[in-house]
Motif scaffolding. Structure first.
Motif, mmCIF file in Angstrom:
data_model
loop_
_atom_site.group_PDB
_atom_site.id
_atom_site.type_symbol
_atom_site.label_atom_id
_atom_site.label_comp_id
_atom_site.label_asym_id
_atom_site.label_seq_id
_atom_site.Cartn_x
_atom_site.Cartn_y
_atom_site.Cartn_z
ATOM 1 N N GLU A 292 0.717 -1.344 0.169
ATOM 2 C CA GLU A 292 0.036 0.173 0.046
ATOM 3 C C GLU A 292 0.917 1.266 0.150
ATOM 4 O O GLU A 292 0.625 2.184 -0.735
ATOM 5 C CB GLU A 292 -0.843 0.117 1.167
ATOM 6 C CG GLU A 292 -1.917 1.166 1.309
ATOM 7 C CD GLU A 292 -2.855 1.083 2.228
ATOM 8 O OE1 GLU A 292 -3.590 2.278 2.516
ATOM 9 O OE2 GLU A 292 -3.372 0.029 2.570
ATOM 10 N N ALA A 293 1.948 1.265 0.659
ATOM 11 C CA ALA A 293 2.757 2.358 1.007
ATOM 12 C C ALA A 293 3.449 2.666 -0.559
ATOM 13 O O ALA A 293 3.507 3.846 -0.945
ATOM 14 C CB ALA A 293 3.996 2.153 1.864
ATOM 15 N N LEU A 294 3.933 1.655 -1.247
ATOM 16 C CA LEU A 294 4.516 1.782 -2.492
ATOM 17 C C LEU A 294 3.243 2.361 -3.540
ATOM 18 O O LEU A 294 3.637 2.944 -4.459
ATOM 19 C CB LEU A 294 5.214 0.683 -3.164
ATOM 20 C CG LEU A 294 6.465 0.193 -2.328
ATOM 21 C CD1 LEU A 294 6.924 -1.109 -2.739
ATOM 22 C CD2 LEU A 294 7.463 1.288 -2.502
ATOM 23 N N GLY A 295 2.159 1.537 -3.353
ATOM 24 C CA GLY A 295 1.093 1.875 -4.409
ATOM 25 C C GLY A 295 0.618 3.393 -4.416
ATOM 26 O O GLY A 295 0.617 4.028 -5.254
ATOM 27 N N LYS A 296 0.711 3.766 -3.089
ATOM 28 C CA LYS A 296 0.241 5.351 -2.878
ATOM 29 C C LYS A 296 1.454 6.231 -3.555
ATOM 30 O O LYS A 296 0.929 7.140 -4.195
ATOM 31 C CB LYS A 296 0.064 5.595 -1.523
ATOM 32 C CG LYS A 296 -1.205 5.136 -0.902
ATOM 33 C CD LYS A 296 -1.152 5.337 0.554
ATOM 34 C CE LYS A 296 -2.542 4.964 1.129
ATOM 35 N NZ LYS A 296 -3.047 5.243 2.572
ATOM 36 N N ALA A 297 2.704 5.749 -3.510
ATOM 37 C CA ALA A 297 3.579 6.702 -3.898
ATOM 38 C C ALA A 297 3.605 6.695 -5.412
ATOM 39 O O ALA A 297 3.706 7.721 -6.043
ATOM 40 C CB ALA A 297 5.011 6.271 -3.457
ATOM 41 N N ALA B 3 13.324 5.114 -4.970
ATOM 42 C CA ALA B 3 13.512 6.386 -4.284
ATOM 43 C C ALA B 3 12.759 6.396 -2.904
ATOM 44 O O ALA B 3 13.265 6.530 -1.643
ATOM 45 C CB ALA B 3 12.850 7.725 -4.949
ATOM 46 N N VAL B 4 11.709 5.672 -2.780
ATOM 47 C CA VAL B 4 10.872 5.530 -1.442
ATOM 48 C C VAL B 4 11.358 4.404 -0.748
ATOM 49 O O VAL B 4 11.693 5.003 0.510
ATOM 50 C CB VAL B 4 9.445 4.977 -1.935
ATOM 51 C CG1 VAL B 4 8.917 4.662 -0.665
ATOM 52 C CG2 VAL B 4 8.507 6.175 -2.609
ATOM 53 N N VAL B 5 12.029 3.526 -1.230
ATOM 54 C CA VAL B 5 12.770 2.368 -0.487
ATOM 55 C C VAL B 5 13.935 3.007 0.205
ATOM 56 O O VAL B 5 14.146 2.973 1.473
ATOM 57 C CB VAL B 5 12.915 1.379 -1.258
ATOM 58 C CG1 VAL B 5 13.915 0.235 -0.418
ATOM 59 C CG2 VAL B 5 11.697 0.566 -1.581
ATOM 60 N N THR B 6 14.635 3.889 -0.751
ATOM 61 C CA THR B 6 15.945 4.497 -0.229
ATOM 62 C C THR B 6 15.481 5.681 0.961
ATOM 63 O O THR B 6 16.254 5.494 2.133
ATOM 64 C CB THR B 6 16.625 5.067 -1.252
ATOM 65 O OG1 THR B 6 17.185 4.179 -2.260
ATOM 66 C CG2 THR B 6 17.655 6.099 -0.626
ATOM 67 N N ILE C 44 8.845 5.143 -14.645
ATOM 68 C CA ILE C 44 8.564 6.034 -13.605
ATOM 69 C C ILE C 44 8.271 5.320 -12.391
ATOM 70 O O ILE C 44 8.795 5.691 -11.088
ATOM 71 C CB ILE C 44 7.421 7.139 -13.490
ATOM 72 C CG1 ILE C 44 7.850 7.848 -14.952
ATOM 73 C CG2 ILE C 44 7.139 7.845 -12.713
ATOM 74 C CD1 ILE C 44 6.692 8.740 -15.575
ATOM 75 N N GLU C 45 7.479 4.277 -12.512
ATOM 76 C CA GLU C 45 7.397 3.315 -11.278
ATOM 77 C C GLU C 45 8.442 2.726 -10.460
ATOM 78 O O GLU C 45 8.844 2.745 -9.100
ATOM 79 C CB GLU C 45 6.414 2.260 -11.637
ATOM 80 C CG GLU C 45 4.805 2.412 -11.880
ATOM 81 C CD GLU C 45 4.092 1.406 -12.340
ATOM 82 O OE1 GLU C 45 4.392 0.278 -12.162
ATOM 83 O OE2 GLU C 45 2.919 1.724 -12.897
ATOM 84 N N GLY C 46 9.549 2.507 -11.419
ATOM 85 C CA GLY C 46 10.632 1.728 -11.001
ATOM 86 C C GLY C 46 11.636 2.852 -10.138
ATOM 87 O O GLY C 46 12.070 2.657 -9.032
#
Length: 282
Positions: free
Chosen positions: A106-111, A251-254, A244-246
């Motif tokens: 969900e966190a990644l999906g929102k980002a 970026a979010v994980v980092t 863009i997704e990749g």
């Protein structure tokens, strides 16, 4: 045989042909549809369970789905409660893993949803194609044979006036042979380097000397060239969205990992322990 949630739901739905109780018009995800052992089952629970059904059940009418999903949730809740505290370590850990996995998704999906916008797609498109120089594309044909001597003999025939397409249909071992050796249009980087170099060195209408690649020996004819126009945005939309997704995920994980304290105890563990199911069996 172990029964999964999906097979359990499918079995109940196949039997759910009874009349559905009338529902009030003003309902929300929190509307309670049943209470099992003191635990409420809501319409929201049903919506999520219905969405997770196998594809073949997604097209069933709401009347059938409603009763089947409700029966599934009532029975699985009752069965879950019947365990009391007698839950295996493996199940407890699976619940932890599934919870963190769903929340991470969900966190990644929102980002991703915030990042993949029309504006972002247009910007990515412009960055790649707006100032890009038109690239040359080539239309070529070839005759593929196993040995250099065969290729040399073909070149002599062609120099003597033999028809390239006819020779390709008769002699080529490549899949394009029946089509006269025609390879269609291709750009740089789409062929193996030796073949590409031979094509680039030719003028339209010219035939190459024998060329060796990993596939065998080729005699190549350049039919024509053209300048490729930039593709329309819709033609590369999925490709740009994936990029863009990749980038967003990286970026979010980092960012999250830099802001999160992670402690890894200095404990030596034999890697083979990951295969030991006995450790979580109780």
């Amino acid at each position: 045989m172990r029964m999964t949630n999906k097979t359990w739901a499918a079995g109940l739905i196949s039997l759910a042909l009874s009349t559905v109780p009338a529902m009030a018009q003003d309902v929300t995800a929190d509307t309670v549809v049943a209470t099992v052992g003191g635990k409420d089952i809501t319409l929201g629970h049903m919506i999520v369970a219905r969405n997770a059904l196998p594809a073949q059940y997604q097209q069933l009418e709401a009347e059938v789905l409603f009763q089947g999903v409700l029966d599934q949730l009532v029975q699985q809740t009752a069965l879950a409660q019947s365990l009391g505290d007698d839950v295996t370590t493996a199940t407890k850990l699976s619940i932890d893993n599934q919870t963190s996995g769903l929340l991470a998704g969900e966190a990644l999906g929102k980002a991703i949803q915030s990042a993949v916008t029309e504006e972002a797609l247009q910007a990515a498109y412009d960055a790649r194609f707006a100032d890009a120089e038109p690239e040359t594309e080539f239309r070529a044909a070839h005759i593929l044979v196993e040995t250099e001597d065969e290729a040399k003999a073909l070149k002599e025939e062609l120099d003597g006036g033999a028809d390239f397409a006819a020779l390709a249909r008769d002699k080529s071992t490549g899949p394009s042979g029946p089509n006269g050796g025609d390879l269609g249009w291709f750009g740089k980087g789409m062929m193996v380097p030796e073949f590409e170099a031979a094509v680039i060195a030719l003028e339209p209408g010219q035939v190459s000397e024998p060329v060796q690649t990993q596939f065998g020996w080729h005699v190549v004819k350049l039919e024509e060239t053209r300048l490729a126009e930039a593709p329309a945005l819709d033609e590369v939309r999925q490709e740009l969205a994936a990029e863009i997704e990749g980038a967003t995920i990286d970026a979010v994980v980092t960012e999250v990992m830099e802001a999160t304290e992670v402690v890894r105890p200095e404990v030596e563990i034999d890697p083979s322990a990951i295969n030991n199911l006995d450790l979580v069996a109780e």
